[in-house]
Design an enzyme around this catalytic site. Structure first.
Site, PDB file in Angstrom:
ATOM      1  N   ASP A 141      -4.341  -6.133   5.230  1.00 10.96           N
ATOM      2  CA  ASP A 141      -5.377  -6.575   5.850  1.00 10.96           C
ATOM      3  C   ASP A 141      -5.850  -7.981   5.241  1.00 10.96           C
ATOM      4  O   ASP A 141      -5.681  -9.245   5.765  1.00 10.96           O
ATOM      5  CB  ASP A 141      -6.964  -5.709   6.038  1.00 10.96           C
ATOM      6  CG  ASP A 141      -7.240  -4.529   6.643  1.00 10.96           C
ATOM      7  OD1 ASP A 141      -6.664  -5.172   7.362  1.00 10.96           O
ATOM      8  OD2 ASP A 141      -7.775  -3.130   6.577  1.00 10.96           O
ATOM      9  N   LYS A 189     -13.455   2.071  15.630  1.00 10.15           N
ATOM     10  CA  LYS A 189     -12.297   2.033  15.342  1.00 10.15           C
ATOM     11  C   LYS A 189     -11.997   1.350  17.087  1.00 10.15           C
ATOM     12  O   LYS A 189     -11.867   0.849  17.802  1.00 10.15           O
ATOM     13  CB  LYS A 189     -10.895   1.712  14.350  1.00 10.15           C
ATOM     14  CG  LYS A 189     -11.511   1.719  13.644  1.00 10.15           C
ATOM     15  CD  LYS A 189     -10.728   1.839  12.441  1.00 10.15           C
ATOM     16  CE  LYS A 189     -11.181   1.761  11.217  1.00 10.15           C
ATOM     17  NZ  LYS A 189     -10.346   2.269   9.341  1.00 10.15           N
ATOM     18  N   LYS A 215       8.085 -17.676  -9.784  1.00  9.89           N
ATOM     19  CA  LYS A 215       7.318 -16.863 -10.864  1.00  9.89           C
ATOM     20  C   LYS A 215       6.143 -16.767 -11.935  1.00  9.89           C
ATOM     21  O   LYS A 215       6.064 -18.186 -12.000  1.00  9.89           O
ATOM     22  CB  LYS A 215       8.546 -15.828 -11.635  1.00  9.89           C
ATOM     23  CG  LYS A 215       7.691 -14.266 -11.826  1.00  9.89           C
ATOM     24  CD  LYS A 215       9.077 -13.781 -12.584  1.00  9.89           C
ATOM     25  CE  LYS A 215       8.367 -12.868 -13.366  1.00  9.89           C
ATOM     26  NZ  LYS A 215       9.321 -12.285 -15.018  1.00  9.89           N
ATOM     27  N   LYS A 237     -11.484  -2.097  19.268  1.00  9.22           N
ATOM     28  CA  LYS A 237     -10.339  -1.799  19.487  1.00  9.22           C
ATOM     29  C   LYS A 237      -9.876  -2.138  20.533  1.00  9.22           C
ATOM     30  O   LYS A 237      -8.238  -2.139  20.874  1.00  9.22           O
ATOM     31  CB  LYS A 237      -9.555  -1.474  18.424  1.00  9.22           C
ATOM     32  CG  LYS A 237      -9.707  -1.888  17.042  1.00  9.22           C
ATOM     33  CD  LYS A 237      -8.405  -1.971  15.855  1.00  9.22           C
ATOM     34  CE  LYS A 237      -8.766  -1.924  14.703  1.00  9.22           C
ATOM     35  NZ  LYS A 237      -7.819  -2.592  13.399  1.00  9.22           N
ATOM     36  N   PHE A 242      -4.451   4.126  14.620  1.00 11.82           N
ATOM     37  CA  PHE A 242      -4.600   5.856  13.660  1.00 11.82           C
ATOM     38  C   PHE A 242      -5.573   5.079  12.062  1.00 11.82           C
ATOM     39  O   PHE A 242      -6.009   3.704  13.082  1.00 11.82           O
ATOM     40  CB  PHE A 242      -3.657   5.394  12.577  1.00 11.82           C
ATOM     41  CG  PHE A 242      -2.521   6.473  13.276  1.00 11.82           C
ATOM     42  CD1 PHE A 242      -2.093   7.692  12.799  1.00 11.82           C
ATOM     43  CD2 PHE A 242      -2.186   6.620  14.556  1.00 11.82           C
ATOM     44  CE1 PHE A 242      -1.439   9.104  13.769  1.00 11.82           C
ATOM     45  CE2 PHE A 242      -1.206   7.225  15.303  1.00 11.82           C
ATOM     46  CZ  PHE A 242      -0.553   8.673  14.651  1.00 11.82           C
ATOM     47  N   ASN A 253       0.926  -1.467   0.086  1.00 13.08           N
ATOM     48  CA  ASN A 253       0.502   0.175  -0.053  1.00 13.08           C
ATOM     49  C   ASN A 253       0.950   1.197  -0.300  1.00 13.08           C
ATOM     50  O   ASN A 253       1.665   1.185  -0.252  1.00 13.08           O
ATOM     51  CB  ASN A 253      -0.760  -0.078   1.392  1.00 13.08           C
ATOM     52  CG  ASN A 253      -0.017  -0.252   2.634  1.00 13.08           C
ATOM     53  OD1 ASN A 253       0.453   1.178   3.144  1.00 13.08           O
ATOM     54  ND2 ASN A 253      -0.274  -1.063   3.522  1.00 13.08           N
TER      55      ASN A 253
END
Ligand code: CTP
Length: 399
Positions: free
Chosen positions: A275, A333, A285, A337, A319, A206
């Site tokens: 995630d 969250k 490959k 959490k 975050f 990401n």
């Protein structure tokens, strides 16, 4: 009482350093002066030696105590380095990391916080070269006591006068307090992206740069914490003094956190953990000739949630990078959490989120309080998050 290294460079305001030295001593600090060669043309080293009772050094080969390498010794025993006044030339040398006299060598050799009170002609202060240097030094954690507006010795009027002595002394006091408020506290931080392998050459990743997590590590170190930085792949240099644990995948990050969580006092999850991961990474490959390709993804464990359930007295910070209904999602969250604090930003907003140096965070606290921060550098955002941690930790430590 602290050991303060006062660097004096060659501005006409050099005489003001006498007042600063005297006031710092009056507050109980030990002051040791180091001058640039230019400064000695404006004020005699003997003046500072008489005022402080300590020998003044200029050249890197000056060794007032026989057998002691002065620049290393001074760098190690100083609790804070204050450069007042700092000229444009000295600021430029500090930015480049030149070590061509005692002051600049010390600045490289010390781990103590550095405060700079610039003094120069207003055109020199506003010059893009000087401003770029200031920005670079700020990004490295150096703090500036901004110059004030007034008429210069040369007759020009503008921003460039050295700050008033009480302002300089107060900045020193505040910095000294901050340097210790996380002493003895172990802060564990996750940072950067994770890379989930598809085959030996491809991965799912990401856009996280790791800048926010690294800035948090820097800020925690500046407050005197012991810092462990568990980092995914980034192009950044970790801050000096942090214990660095490099990982690549979410599962590796999960393991690294599980191993270290019990020994920490504060856990800050700034990593952008993937995630999902490919169910299995191919050993060879995948070739284009193989046609359509479907990759089955399986969920990764939620690192933050897994440890926050057993947090005890620890402060746990998360975050949330959101693209819509940011506050609503972040509030969910925070609860789900079991966090003390969550810092949320809208990644679609300009100057906020991935790759850039700035962020606009909103802090949501477990007691329902919401604190909106202005857009600022990631380092400044990190400073506020660490301050919020200090505020939460103080009652928990029974102080
Ligand atoms: N986090 C984590 N482990 C994961 C996913 C997230 O530790 N596998 C942490 C992040 O470091 C961050 C917080 O959880 O501090 C929120 O991350 P985010 O990706 O926004 O939350 P998710 O629970 O993954 O929710 P969603 O992706 O559905 O928005």
């Amino acid at each position: 009482m602290a050991n303060i290294l006062l660097g004096v460079s060659g501005s006409i305001a050099a005489y003001r350093a006498c007042d600063v030295a005297r006031e710092l001593m009056r507050q109980g600090h030990r002051v040791q002066v180091v001058m640039t060669r230019a400064a000695t043309r404006l004020i005699s080293p003997d003046t500072f030696a008489a005022l402080t009772g300590n020998p003044v050094t200029v050249d890197v080969f000056d060794e007032p105590v026989a057998g002691e390498i002065a620049h290393i010794k001074l760098a190690q025993v100083s609790d804070l380095v204050l450069i007042a006044p700092a000229t444009a030339h000295t600021i430029a040398r500090l930015t480049l990391g030149l070590a061509d006299d005692m002051l600049t060598t010390l600045a490289l050799a010390t781990r103590a916080p550095i405060l700079i009170a610039p003094a120069m002609n207003p055109t020199m202060w506003s010059h893009p070269a000087t401003q770029a240097h200031v920005q670079t030094l700020r990004a490295r954690g150096v703090e500036f006591i901004d110059p004030t507006y007034g008429v210069m010795a040369c007759g020009d009027e503008g921003w460039g006068k050295i700050a008033d002595t009480p302002v300089i002394v107060q900045a020193v006091q505040q910095r000294l307090c901050r340097a210790h408020d996380l002493q003895g506290v172990h802060v564990l931080i996750t940072a950067g992206p994770t890379y989930e392998p598809i085959d030996p050459v491809r991965f799912i990743g990401n856009r996280s740069s790791g800048k926010m997590g690294y800035a948090l590590a820097e800020a925690a170190l500046a407050h005197g914490a012991r810092v462990t930085l568990i980092t995914g792949p980034t192009a950044l240099t970790p801050p000096a003094g942090a214990e660095v644990v490099p990982v690549r995948t979410a599962l590796q990050m999960y393991e690294a956190v599980q191993e270290r969580f019990d020994a920490c006092d504060v856990f800050i999850a700034a990593a952008a953990v993937a995630d999902y991961r490919p169910e299995r990474a191919l050993r060879r490959k995948h070739k284009r000739t193989e046609g359509d390709w479907t990759i089955r993804l399986v969920p990764n464990p939620d690192i933050l949630a897994s440890v926050a359930t057993r947090k005890g007295q620890r402060i746990v910070v998360g975050f949330a990078a959101e693209t819509d209904k940011a506050l609503q999602h972040a509030a969910q969250k925070l609860k789900r959490k079991n966090l003390d604090l969550i810092a949320v930003n809208d990644v679609l907003e300009a100057g906020s989120g991935f790759e850039v140096d700035t962020n606009r965070l909103t802090l949501l606290y477990a007691d329902g309080r919401v604190e909106e921060l202005p857009q600022m550098s990631k380092r400044a955002c990190a400073e506020r998050v660490i301050e919020a941690v200090v505020e939460r930790l103080t009652p928990a430590r029974g102080e």
